[in-house]
Design a protein around this motif. Structure first.
Motif, PDB file in Angstrom:
ATOM      1  N   VAL A 100       0.825  -1.208   0.000  1.00 22.24           N
ATOM      2  CA  VAL A 100       0.000   0.000   0.000  1.00 22.24           C
ATOM      3  C   VAL A 100       0.865   1.268   0.000  1.00 22.24           C
ATOM      4  CG1 VAL A 100      -1.821   1.238   1.294  1.00 22.24           C
ATOM      5  CG2 VAL A 100      -1.841  -1.273   1.158  1.00 22.24           C
ATOM      6  N   TRP A 101       0.319   2.327  -0.545  1.00 23.54           N
ATOM      7  CA  TRP A 101       1.043   3.605  -0.653  1.00 23.54           C
ATOM      8  C   TRP A 101       1.604   4.076   0.685  1.00 23.54           C
ATOM      9  CZ3 TRP A 101      -1.160   7.764   2.009  1.00 23.54           C
ATOM     10  CH2 TRP A 101      -2.496   7.629   2.385  1.00 23.54           C
ATOM     11  N   GLN A 102       0.932   3.742   1.784  1.00 25.74           N
ATOM     12  CA  GLN A 102       1.382   4.187   3.105  1.00 25.74           C
ATOM     13  C   GLN A 102       2.602   3.417   3.607  1.00 25.74           C
ATOM     14  OE1 GLN A 102      -2.460   3.081   4.605  1.00 25.74           O
ATOM     15  NE2 GLN A 102      -2.875   5.145   5.318  1.00 25.74           N
ATOM     16  N   ASP A 103       2.925   2.310   2.974  1.00 27.06           N
ATOM     17  CA  ASP A 103       3.972   1.403   3.445  1.00 27.06           C
ATOM     18  C   ASP A 103       5.345   2.073   3.422  1.00 27.06           C
ATOM     19  OD1 ASP A 103       4.301  -1.904   3.647  1.00 27.06           O
ATOM     20  OD2 ASP A 103       6.093  -0.856   2.931  1.00 27.06           O
ATOM     21  N   ARG A 104       6.132   1.844   4.488  1.00 27.14           N
ATOM     22  CA  ARG A 104       7.437   2.511   4.608  1.00 27.14           C
ATOM     23  C   ARG A 104       8.616   1.529   4.614  1.00 27.14           C
ATOM     24  NH1 ARG A 104       6.088   7.015   2.945  1.00 27.14           N
ATOM     25  NH2 ARG A 104       7.855   8.086   3.918  1.00 27.14           N
ATOM     26  N   ARG A 105       8.420   0.307   4.150  1.00 23.93           N
ATOM     27  CA  ARG A 105       9.467  -0.712   4.263  1.00 23.93           C
ATOM     28  C   ARG A 105      10.720  -0.378   3.466  1.00 23.93           C
ATOM     29  NH1 ARG A 105       6.448  -5.917   2.162  1.00 23.93           N
ATOM     30  NH2 ARG A 105       4.733  -4.720   3.075  1.00 23.93           N
ATOM     31  N   PHE A 109      16.306   2.083   1.746  1.00 25.00           N
ATOM     32  CA  PHE A 109      16.777   2.232   0.366  1.00 25.00           C
ATOM     33  C   PHE A 109      16.761   3.708  -0.038  1.00 25.00           C
ATOM     34  CE2 PHE A 109      15.872   2.854  -4.100  1.00 25.00           C
ATOM     35  CZ  PHE A 109      16.786   2.035  -4.749  1.00 25.00           C
ATOM     36  N   CYS A 110      15.678   4.387   0.301  1.00 24.98           N
ATOM     37  CA  CYS A 110      15.554   5.800  -0.079  1.00 24.98           C
ATOM     38  C   CYS A 110      16.595   6.657   0.632  1.00 24.98           C
ATOM     39  CB  CYS A 110      14.139   6.300   0.226  1.00 24.98           C
ATOM     40  SG  CYS A 110      12.870   5.491  -0.778  1.00 24.98           S
ATOM     41  N   ALA A 111      16.853   6.352   1.901  1.00 24.95           N
ATOM     42  CA  ALA A 111      17.864   7.111   2.636  1.00 24.95           C
ATOM     43  C   ALA A 111      19.258   6.862   2.056  1.00 24.95           C
ATOM     44  CB  ALA A 111      17.824   6.714   4.110  1.00 24.95           C
ATOM     45  N   ARG A 116      20.250  10.895  -5.017  1.00 23.51           N
ATOM     46  CA  ARG A 116      19.636  10.810  -6.349  1.00 23.51           C
ATOM     47  C   ARG A 116      18.256  11.478  -6.389  1.00 23.51           C
ATOM     48  NH1 ARG A 116      22.236   6.999  -9.458  1.00 23.51           N
ATOM     49  NH2 ARG A 116      21.367   8.212 -11.182  1.00 23.51           N
ATOM     50  N   SER A 117      17.821  12.057  -5.291  1.00 24.30           N
ATOM     51  CA  SER A 117      16.460  12.596  -5.220  1.00 24.30           C
ATOM     52  C   SER A 117      16.235  13.735  -6.216  1.00 24.30           C
ATOM     53  CB  SER A 117      16.144  13.076  -3.803  1.00 24.30           C
ATOM     54  OG  SER A 117      14.761  13.271  -3.632  1.00 24.30           O
ATOM     55  N   GLU A 118      17.209  14.631  -6.345  1.00 21.41           N
ATOM     56  CA  GLU A 118      17.058  15.744  -7.275  1.00 21.41           C
ATOM     57  C   GLU A 118      17.019  15.235  -8.724  1.00 21.41           C
ATOM     58  OE1 GLU A 118      16.616  19.470  -8.933  1.00 21.41           O
ATOM     59  OE2 GLU A 118      16.369  18.827  -6.849  1.00 21.41           O
ATOM     60  N   TRP A 119      17.859  14.279  -9.022  1.00 30.08           N
ATOM     61  CA  TRP A 119      17.876  13.660 -10.352  1.00 30.08           C
ATOM     62  C   TRP A 119      16.521  13.048 -10.671  1.00 30.08           C
ATOM     63  CZ3 TRP A 119      17.568   8.188 -10.978  1.00 30.08           C
ATOM     64  CH2 TRP A 119      17.771   7.718 -12.274  1.00 30.08           C
ATOM     65  N   LEU A 127       9.627  12.806  -5.284  1.00 36.45           N
ATOM     66  CA  LEU A 127      10.789  12.664  -4.426  1.00 36.45           C
ATOM     67  C   LEU A 127      11.149  11.188  -4.328  1.00 36.45           C
ATOM     68  CD1 LEU A 127       9.557  14.971  -1.518  1.00 36.45           C
ATOM     69  CD2 LEU A 127      11.094  15.611  -3.380  1.00 36.45           C
ATOM     70  N   LEU A 128      12.378  10.908  -3.906  1.00 31.22           N
ATOM     71  CA  LEU A 128      12.761   9.524  -3.653  1.00 31.22           C
ATOM     72  C   LEU A 128      12.236   9.159  -2.268  1.00 31.22           C
ATOM     73  CD1 LEU A 128      14.177   6.992  -4.580  1.00 31.22           C
ATOM     74  CD2 LEU A 128      16.311   7.888  -3.663  1.00 31.22           C
ATOM     75  N   ASP A 129      11.088   8.492  -2.249  1.00 33.79           N
ATOM     76  CA  ASP A 129      10.398   8.213  -0.996  1.00 33.79           C
ATOM     77  C   ASP A 129       9.670   6.872  -1.112  1.00 33.79           C
ATOM     78  OD1 ASP A 129       9.385   9.748   1.633  1.00 33.79           O
ATOM     79  OD2 ASP A 129       7.705   8.596   0.828  1.00 33.79           O
ATOM     80  N   PRO A 130       9.507   6.143   0.011  1.00 31.61           N
ATOM     81  CA  PRO A 130       8.801   4.861  -0.029  1.00 31.61           C
ATOM     82  C   PRO A 130       7.365   4.957  -0.513  1.00 31.61           C
ATOM     83  CG  PRO A 130      10.003   5.097   2.035  1.00 31.61           C
ATOM     84  CD  PRO A 130      10.074   6.422   1.341  1.00 31.61           C
ATOM     85  N   TYR A 131       6.793   6.162  -0.483  1.00 29.21           N
ATOM     86  CA  TYR A 131       5.419   6.422  -0.898  1.00 29.21           C
ATOM     87  C   TYR A 131       5.133   5.909  -2.311  1.00 29.21           C
ATOM     88  CZ  TYR A 131       1.509   9.805  -1.853  1.00 29.21           C
ATOM     89  OH  TYR A 131       0.345  10.427  -2.180  1.00 29.21           O
ATOM     90  N   PHE A 132       6.082   6.063  -3.208  1.00 31.52           N
ATOM     91  CA  PHE A 132       5.829   5.818  -4.626  1.00 31.52           C
ATOM     92  C   PHE A 132       6.088   4.353  -4.999  1.00 31.52           C
ATOM     93  CE2 PHE A 132       7.106  10.230  -3.920  1.00 31.52           C
ATOM     94  CZ  PHE A 132       5.880  10.812  -4.181  1.00 31.52           C
ATOM     95  N   SER A 133       5.574   3.957  -6.156  1.00 30.85           N
ATOM     96  CA  SER A 133       5.517   2.529  -6.503  1.00 30.85           C
ATOM     97  C   SER A 133       6.877   1.898  -6.776  1.00 30.85           C
ATOM     98  CB  SER A 133       4.638   2.338  -7.750  1.00 30.85           C
ATOM     99  OG  SER A 133       3.398   2.980  -7.625  1.00 30.85           O
ATOM    100  N   ALA A 134       7.827   2.660  -7.309  1.00 30.57           N
ATOM    101  CA  ALA A 134       9.060   2.063  -7.836  1.00 30.57           C
ATOM    102  C   ALA A 134       9.807   1.226  -6.807  1.00 30.57           C
ATOM    103  CB  ALA A 134       9.973   3.157  -8.387  1.00 30.57           C
TER     104      ALA A 134
END
Length: 493
Positions: A100-105, A109-111, A116-119, A127-134
Motif C-alpha cells: 500500500v502507498w502508506q507502506d514505509r518498508r 533504500f531511499c535514505a 539521487r532525489s534531485e535527479w 521525491l525519492l520516498d517509499p510512498y511511490f511505486s518504484a
C-alpha cells in the motif's frame, strides 16, 4: 441518455456509484477493505479481495440503480495511487500482497540513495520516498523467490490498482494504465510522457513488467461479459486525487482542491506548465485528455480520515466517525492539546518517513473530547502546511474546494476556513473522486463534448468563511509547528 458507472477503489473501502449525465447519483454500493500490518510501518492489501469487492460493488450499484450493463455508457475507474501489485500473467494470481502507498518498508533504500532525489525529481516531479511505486516493485522483485527472472521473461505484470482492476475486469485481455497513475510510480518521465529507461535501470524494473500508458479518457477495453449481464466499456481511468480534481471542475490554472479521505491531498492546477516545487511538493499529471497533458502541484498528507479510524478502532475513544463533531463542539478549544498523526511518517512538506505520532499538551483536565478535537484539527494544520508551500511555489488561492468523507463534518469544514484563513467551498456532490472518474468515461463516450460542459454541472452546497481572528489562527498554527518539530526524526530540516 445512458448512465455512467464509477469504480472508486480506496485504501479503506471499495465502492461503485452509478451517475446520470447531470452527475446525480442513481445507485451505490460500498464495502470496507481491511488492511494488514505485518510489521511496524508495513501496510498491505489482498489484491484478490479488491478484485472481488469491485465486482460485487458494480453488481450492487447496478441493482440499486435498477439498471443493467446495456444502460451504462462507460465505466470510469479511480483508485488509491502508488499501491503496487505484481501478478502472474497466466494464473492471474498476485505473487505477493499488494504493498500500500502508506507502506514505509523501503525507507532505508531511499535514505541510502538520497543523493539521487534531485535527479529523480527532475524527471518525475516526485521525491525519492517509499510512498511511490518504484521501490515497492523493486522490493517484491528482490524478496519473492524467482520474481526477477520471471519478470524479465515477461511472465509477470505490474500495476497500480487501476491497472490490476482493468486486467481482471477484462478477463486478462488489457494491461494498461493512464497517465495520472503512471506519473505516481517514479518510473514515468513527465516531459516525455513515457516510461524512463534510466529510472527503470536505477530501480531494477524490467520494462516487460509495465503496462501501456494511455490518456485518462480512452477505450480501455470492456468488462468480461460473464461478470455482469453483458460487457460494459471501460472508458476512463484516473488516480483518486486527479479524479477529484476533475470532479471539482478545477480545469483552470490556479484552481485548487483538497480531498479528505484516508489521507489528505491538495492539488493545484498549473496548466500546461511542469512547475518544479521549491518546498517539497510534488509535480504530477493532473489529467491527460486528447493527448494534451495538464500538470499540477500536489501536497500529500498521509493521515487524515485515518486519524478518525485510529480513534475508533485502535484506542476506542469513539464508536463511529459521526461522533467526532459533537465531541469537538462540546469544548471551546483543545486547551493546548495537539495530536500529530505521524503514524506512518510525515508527508509534505516534511517527507520524514521515520517520524512517529504523538499527543502533546495533556493535563489532568484533558479528556476524550480534547483528543478527538485535536485529531480533527490536525488535518486542518496539515492542510495549512500544504497551502503555505503552494503559496511560495506558485500562487495564493482565495478559495479552496473541498471534498471527501471528512468534510460532511461541518466542524472540520469551518475549522479549515478558520485555520487556513481562506474561503472554503463544499460541493453539492462530495463524492467528487467517483464523479471525476465518471466524467472521464463520459468524455470518451460522448456524453460530454468538452471540459466546459462538465464545469457547468459543478455546484456549491455550502460556503465557509473564516470566523477566527487571523492572530488567533497564527498562534494555534505556531503551536502545531512546535509539536511537529518534536516528532521529527531530524528536527529543523
Amino acid at each position: 441518455m445512458k448512465a455512467l458507472l464509477a469504480i472508486d477503489q480506496g485504501t479503506t473501502s471499495t465502492r461503485a456509484i452509478v451517475f446520470d449525465a447531470a452527475g446525480h447519483k442513481l445507485g451505490t454500493h460500498q464495502v470496507e477493505l481491511p488492511q494488514s500490518f505485518p510489521k511496524p510501518g508495513w501496510v498491505e492489501h489482498d489484491a484478490l479481495q479488491i478484485r472481488d469487492d469491485a465486482i460485487a460493488c458494480v453488481r450492487g450499484a447496478l441493482k440499486a440503480a435498477k439498471l443493467g450493463a446495456k444502460d451504462i455508457a462507460g465505466i470510469g475507474i479511480t483508485n488509491q495511487r502508488e499501491t503496487a501489485v505484481i501478478w502472474d500473467r497466466k494464473s492471474g494470481k498476485p505473487i505477493h500482497p499488494a504493498i500500500v502507498w502508506q507502506d514505509r518498508r523501503t525507507a532505508d533504500f531511499c535514505a541510502k540513495h538520497a543523493d539521487r532525489s534531485e535527479w529523480l525529481s527532475e524527471r518525475t516531479g516526485l521525491l525519492l520516498d517509499p510512498y511511490f511505486s518504484a521501490t515497492k516493485i523493486a522490493w517484491m522483485l528482490e524478496h519473492v523467490d524467482g520474481a526477477r527472472a520471471r519478470a524479465e521473461n515477461g511472465e509477470l505484470a505490474f500495476g497500480t490498482i487501476d491497472s490490476w482492476l482493468l486486467w481482471t475486469l477484462t478477463g486478462g485481455k488489457v494491461h494498461a494504465t493512464d497517465a495520472s497513475n503512471a506519473s505516481r510510480t517514479a518510473l514515468f518521465n513527465l516531459r516525455t510522457q513515457d516510461w524512463d529507461d534510466e529510472l527503470l535501470t536505477f530501480f531494477g524494473v524490467p520494462r516487460a513488467l509495465l503496462p501501456e500508458v494511455m490518456d485518462c479518457a480512452a477505450e480501455f477495453g470492456a468488462t468480461d461479459g460473464a461478470l455482469f449481464d453483458g460487457a460494459i466499456p471501460i472508458r476512463g481511468i484516473l488516480g483518486d486525487q486527479q479524479a477529484a480534481t476533475v470532479g471539482q471542475a478545477c480545469f483552470a490554472p490556479g484552481m485548487i482542491k483538497s480531498t479528505y479521505g484516508t489521507g489528505c491531498f491538495m492539488v493545484l492546477n498549473t496548466g500546461e506548465e511542469f512547475v518544479r516545487s521549491r518546498n517539497k511538493l510534488l509535480s504530477t499529471v493532473a489529467y491527460r485528455f486528447g493527448g494534451k497533458t495538464t500538470y499540477a502541484l500536489e501536497g500529500s498528507i498521509f493521515v487524515a480520515g485515518a486519524a478518525v479510524q485510529w480513534l475508533r478502532d485502535a484506542v476506542h475513544l469513539i464508536e463511529s466517525a459521526g461522533d467526532t463533531e459533537k465531541l469537538a463542539r462540546s469544548i471551546e478549544d483543545t486547551e493546548g492539546v495537539y495530536l500529530v498523526p505521524a503514524f506512518t511518517g510525515l508527508g509534505a512538506p516534511y517527507w520524514d518517513p521515520q517520524a512517529r505520532g504523538a499527543i502533546f499538551g495533556l493535563t489532568r483536565n484533558s479528556g476524550i473530547a480534547h483528543i478527538v478535537r485535536a485529531a480533527l484539527e490536525s488535518v486542518c494544520y496539515q492542510t495549512r502546511d500544504l497551502l503555505g508551500a503552494m503559496r511560495e511555489d506558485a500562487m495564493d488561492p482565495t478559495e479552496l474546494r473541498i471534498d471527501g468523507g471528512m468534510v460532511v463534518n461541518d466542524f472540520v469544514a469551518q475549522s479549515l476556513a478558520d485555520i487556513l484563513q481562506v474561503a472554503v467551498v463544499r460541493p453539492a456532490t462530495v463524492e467528487t473522486t467517483a464523479l471525476g472518474a465518471a466524467f472521464a468515461a463520459g468524455l470518451q463516450a460522448g456524453v460530454y463534448d468538452s471540459l466546459d460542459s462538465i464545469s457547468k454541472l459543478w455546484e456549491a452546497e455550502a460556503h465557509f468563511k473564516p470566523a477566527l481572528a487571523s492572530k488567533k489562527a497564527d498562534a494555534l498554527y505556531a503551536g502545531w509547528q512546535t509539536a511537529v518539530e518534536r516528532v521529527r526524526s531530524q528536527p529543523g530540516e
